[in-house]
Design a protein around this motif. Sequence first.
Motif, PDB file in Angstrom:
ATOM      1  N   HIS A  80      41.584  44.286  34.922  1.00 13.86           N
ATOM      2  CA  HIS A  80      41.575  45.664  35.420  1.00 13.86           C
ATOM      3  C   HIS A  80      40.726  45.821  36.674  1.00 13.86           C
ATOM      4  CE1 HIS A  80      38.005  45.367  32.941  1.00 13.86           C
ATOM      5  NE2 HIS A  80      37.562  46.536  33.384  1.00 13.86           N
ATOM      6  N   LEU A  81      39.688  45.010  36.820  1.00 18.41           N
ATOM      7  CA  LEU A  81      38.831  45.095  38.006  1.00 18.41           C
ATOM      8  C   LEU A  81      39.494  44.457  39.231  1.00 18.41           C
ATOM      9  CD1 LEU A  81      35.412  44.218  36.338  1.00 18.41           C
ATOM     10  CD2 LEU A  81      36.314  46.487  36.919  1.00 18.41           C
ATOM     11  N   TYR A  82      40.626  43.783  39.016  1.00 20.04           N
ATOM     12  CA  TYR A  82      41.344  43.096  40.096  1.00 20.04           C
ATOM     13  C   TYR A  82      42.743  43.676  40.311  1.00 20.04           C
ATOM     14  CZ  TYR A  82      37.477  39.972  39.285  1.00 20.04           C
ATOM     15  OH  TYR A  82      36.209  39.468  39.135  1.00 20.04           O
ATOM     16  N   ASN A  83      43.044  44.796  39.673  1.00 21.22           N
ATOM     17  CA  ASN A  83      44.308  45.499  39.884  1.00 21.22           C
ATOM     18  C   ASN A  83      45.536  44.638  39.557  1.00 21.22           C
ATOM     19  OD1 ASN A  83      45.633  47.890  40.561  1.00 21.22           O
ATOM     20  ND2 ASN A  83      45.887  47.297  42.703  1.00 21.22           N
ATOM     21  N   VAL A  84      45.448  43.865  38.458  1.00 22.54           N
ATOM     22  CA  VAL A  84      46.522  42.912  38.152  1.00 22.54           C
ATOM     23  C   VAL A  84      47.848  43.554  37.762  1.00 22.54           C
ATOM     24  CG1 VAL A  84      44.935  41.059  37.521  1.00 22.54           C
ATOM     25  CG2 VAL A  84      45.818  42.593  35.728  1.00 22.54           C
ATOM     26  N   LYS A  85      47.847  44.829  37.467  1.00 24.38           N
ATOM     27  CA  LYS A  85      49.128  45.481  37.165  1.00 24.38           C
ATOM     28  C   LYS A  85      49.996  45.614  38.416  1.00 24.38           C
ATOM     29  CE  LYS A  85      47.942  48.125  33.050  1.00 24.38           C
ATOM     30  NZ  LYS A  85      47.833  49.476  32.463  1.00 24.38           N
ATOM     31  N   MET A  86      49.371  45.522  39.591  1.00 22.58           N
ATOM     32  CA  MET A  86      50.097  45.636  40.854  1.00 22.58           C
ATOM     33  C   MET A  86      50.353  44.275  41.502  1.00 22.58           C
ATOM     34  SD  MET A  86      50.596  48.850  41.098  1.00 22.58           S
ATOM     35  CE  MET A  86      51.081  49.076  42.787  1.00 22.58           C
ATOM     36  N   THR A  87      49.326  43.400  41.475  1.00 22.75           N
ATOM     37  CA  THR A  87      49.407  42.114  42.163  1.00 22.75           C
ATOM     38  C   THR A  87      48.309  41.200  41.630  1.00 22.75           C
ATOM     39  OG1 THR A  87      49.291  41.022  44.327  1.00 22.75           O
ATOM     40  CG2 THR A  87      47.926  42.967  44.042  1.00 22.75           C
ATOM     41  N   VAL A  88      48.502  39.896  41.748  1.00 26.97           N
ATOM     42  CA  VAL A  88      47.413  38.971  41.390  1.00 26.97           C
ATOM     43  C   VAL A  88      46.635  38.536  42.632  1.00 26.97           C
ATOM     44  CG1 VAL A  88      48.441  38.131  39.235  1.00 26.97           C
ATOM     45  CG2 VAL A  88      48.911  36.931  41.396  1.00 26.97           C
ATOM     46  N   MET A  89      46.891  39.172  43.773  1.00 25.94           N
ATOM     47  CA  MET A  89      46.226  38.772  45.012  1.00 25.94           C
ATOM     48  C   MET A  89      44.703  38.886  44.903  1.00 25.94           C
ATOM     49  SD  MET A  89      46.489  40.067  48.976  1.00 25.94           S
ATOM     50  CE  MET A  89      48.192  40.438  48.787  1.00 25.94           C
ATOM     51  N   ASN A  90      44.195  40.020  44.424  1.00 30.26           N
ATOM     52  CA  ASN A  90      42.746  40.182  44.301  1.00 30.26           C
ATOM     53  C   ASN A  90      42.162  39.165  43.327  1.00 30.26           C
ATOM     54  OD1 ASN A  90      42.789  42.394  46.067  1.00 30.26           O
ATOM     55  ND2 ASN A  90      43.229  43.795  44.384  1.00 30.26           N
ATOM     56  N   LEU A  91      42.874  38.908  42.242  1.00 30.33           N
ATOM     57  CA  LEU A  91      42.441  37.909  41.273  1.00 30.33           C
ATOM     58  C   LEU A  91      42.466  36.516  41.898  1.00 30.33           C
ATOM     59  CD1 LEU A  91      41.506  37.308  38.411  1.00 30.33           C
ATOM     60  CD2 LEU A  91      43.917  37.277  37.710  1.00 30.33           C
ATOM     61  N   SER A  92      43.424  36.266  42.762  1.00 28.40           N
ATOM     62  CA  SER A  92      43.496  34.955  43.418  1.00 28.40           C
ATOM     63  C   SER A  92      42.305  34.728  44.347  1.00 28.40           C
ATOM     64  CB  SER A  92      44.816  34.780  44.173  1.00 28.40           C
ATOM     65  OG  SER A  92      44.854  35.571  45.335  1.00 28.40           O
ATOM     66  N   ILE A 102      42.407  27.273  36.413  1.00 28.14           N
ATOM     67  CA  ILE A 102      43.212  28.021  35.452  1.00 28.14           C
ATOM     68  C   ILE A 102      42.604  29.414  35.304  1.00 28.14           C
ATOM     69  CG2 ILE A 102      44.040  28.130  33.069  1.00 28.14           C
ATOM     70  CD1 ILE A 102      43.851  25.008  33.085  1.00 28.14           C
ATOM     71  N   ILE A 103      43.442  30.430  35.439  1.00 24.92           N
ATOM     72  CA  ILE A 103      42.988  31.807  35.374  1.00 24.92           C
ATOM     73  C   ILE A 103      43.673  32.470  34.188  1.00 24.92           C
ATOM     74  CG2 ILE A 103      42.911  34.027  36.583  1.00 24.92           C
ATOM     75  CD1 ILE A 103      43.409  30.774  38.512  1.00 24.92           C
ATOM     76  N   CYS A 104      42.857  32.982  33.258  1.00 26.53           N
ATOM     77  CA  CYS A 104      43.366  33.676  32.072  1.00 26.53           C
ATOM     78  C   CYS A 104      43.000  35.144  32.189  1.00 26.53           C
ATOM     79  CB  CYS A 104      42.758  33.091  30.809  1.00 26.53           C
ATOM     80  SG  CYS A 104      43.084  31.334  30.579  1.00 26.53           S
ATOM     81  N   PHE A 105      43.993  36.017  32.032  1.00 26.57           N
ATOM     82  CA  PHE A 105      43.759  37.451  32.165  1.00 26.57           C
ATOM     83  C   PHE A 105      44.742  38.216  31.298  1.00 26.57           C
ATOM     84  CE2 PHE A 105      47.033  36.422  35.157  1.00 26.57           C
ATOM     85  CZ  PHE A 105      47.835  37.558  35.278  1.00 26.57           C
ATOM     86  N   GLY A 106      44.463  39.489  31.108  1.00 29.56           N
ATOM     87  CA  GLY A 106      45.326  40.353  30.318  1.00 29.56           C
ATOM     88  C   GLY A 106      45.632  41.629  31.078  1.00 29.56           C
ATOM     89  N   HIS A 107      45.360  42.755  30.435  1.00 31.28           N
ATOM     90  CA  HIS A 107      45.449  44.109  30.972  1.00 31.28           C
ATOM     91  C   HIS A 107      46.878  44.639  31.086  1.00 31.28           C
ATOM     92  CE1 HIS A 107      44.049  47.767  32.763  1.00 31.28           C
ATOM     93  NE2 HIS A 107      44.561  47.518  33.953  1.00 31.28           N
TER      94      HIS A 107
END
Length: 170
Positions: A80-92, A102-107
Amino acid sequence: MKVGIMSDSHGLTSEVEKIKERHQAEVDVFIHCGDSELEKADSIMEGLLAVRGNCDYDADYPDYVVETIGDSRFLVTHGHLYNVKMTVMNLSYKAEEEQADIICFGHSHIAGSEMIDGRLYINPGSIRLPRNRKEKTYAILELHQKEATIQFYDDCGNLVKNLRNTYTFN
C-alpha cells in the motif's frame, strides 16, 4: 529451499494455522505480506516473517523487511505504501534500492507472479477476499540454484494449476 507466502487474511486465524500446519514439513520459511489484522504477538503469527498492512494497527510490525533466505535477498512488504494497485514501478525502485531478488507483496488481493528486470515479484493473493478469481489463494516458492518455481494453492490446499510458473535468474 521452500518459502510459504500468504497475505490479506483479514482476521482469519484457523485458516492461517491450517496453512502453516499443512506445509510445515516442507516449508523452510513462512511469510505474511500484511493485513492479518492480528497482533504481532498473537500465537497465530508465531513463526511468520510478517509486515504491516494498511488494515494492521499493531505498530510492532515493520512496514517492510529485507531478509536473505537461502541464496536470495527478499523484500517483503504489503504494497500500500508503494501504490501497487496501480503499478509495481514504485515497488521496483524500492527493490532496486534494497538489491532484492524476490519481492513479496499483497494489498491488491490479486494472485500472480512475474519476472521484471531480473527480479521476481510475487503476490500470493488473499485467503479471505480474492480479486479476479474465485479461489482464496496462498503460494509456495521453491528455490533451486538459479531456478524459482511458484505454485499457488487454494485455502483447502488444492493446487491452482493455471498460476504455476517457473523462472530462471541470470
